[in-house]
Enzyme design. Sequence first.
Site, mmCIF file in Angstrom:
data_model
loop_
_atom_site.group_PDB
_atom_site.id
_atom_site.type_symbol
_atom_site.label_atom_id
_atom_site.label_comp_id
_atom_site.label_asym_id
_atom_site.label_seq_id
_atom_site.Cartn_x
_atom_site.Cartn_y
_atom_site.Cartn_z
ATOM 1 N N CYS A 140 0.872 -1.168 0.000
ATOM 2 C CA CYS A 140 0.000 0.000 0.000
ATOM 3 C C CYS A 140 0.903 1.210 0.000
ATOM 4 O O CYS A 140 1.812 1.315 0.806
ATOM 5 C CB CYS A 140 -0.844 -0.035 1.282
ATOM 6 S SG CYS A 140 -1.867 1.391 1.524
ATOM 7 N N GLU A 174 2.360 -5.323 -4.484
ATOM 8 C CA GLU A 174 1.215 -6.224 -4.480
ATOM 9 C C GLU A 174 0.295 -5.872 -5.643
ATOM 10 O O GLU A 174 0.097 -4.719 -5.978
ATOM 11 C CB GLU A 174 0.447 -6.063 -3.157
ATOM 12 C CG GLU A 174 -0.655 -7.074 -2.985
ATOM 13 C CD GLU A 174 -1.444 -6.824 -1.694
ATOM 14 O OE1 GLU A 174 -0.910 -6.213 -0.756
ATOM 15 O OE2 GLU A 174 -2.606 -7.251 -1.656
#
Length: 207
Positions: A140, A174
């Site tokens: 993130c 990710e």
Amino acid sequence: ITKVKYVDKIHIGHFEIDAWYFSPFPEDYGKQPKLWICEYCLKYMKFQHTYRLHLGQCQWRQPPGREIYRKSNISVYEVDGKDHKVGTCGAGPTSGGQRGPTAMGQTGPTRVGQRGPKGGARRSGETQEKESPDGNNVACILTLPPYQRRGYGKFLIAFSYELSKLESTVGSPEKPLSDLGKLSYRSYWSWVLLEILRDFRGTLSIK
Ligand SMILES: [Zn+2]
């Protein structure tokens, strides 16, 4: 399922920021039109008066954890979620990316603070994921809107690759990337390639 976004604005530090995306704040925090957030400890509050009270009481002037990097006005802190179960990503999805927050205090986020004139470090961006079974070096990434377009996102991305290099691993963010994430990574890699091309003498091809 489209989730209804109730939180329209967040107030953090000296800024009032429009919320772009839904963020799963617990209980009725998620149903407020505006949340007040401490720029040091990231505690979120429903009312201005609790926020003001908190500012007078909050002892934090920099993120928790270990400062692992500092250059001019940028500091990076390594925070272990096991030790510091504080609000990490609550403000993130609201203002930055589309990804939902990693449960608070699960894995260790690395945070960037912009060093303030008084020696404190306020939050300007953060990345997450210290230990990832999937080999992700970033879960993130966030730059708060008032701090955007100053190279902090690029710095966070570069930093994540430097951490992978130190650990002699191959890391990548990710996936899937959010729209803004895709933009940031494309811009980062264009920059890296242009740097190589600028300094390279001779023939080379990019596949
Ligand atoms: Zn605080």
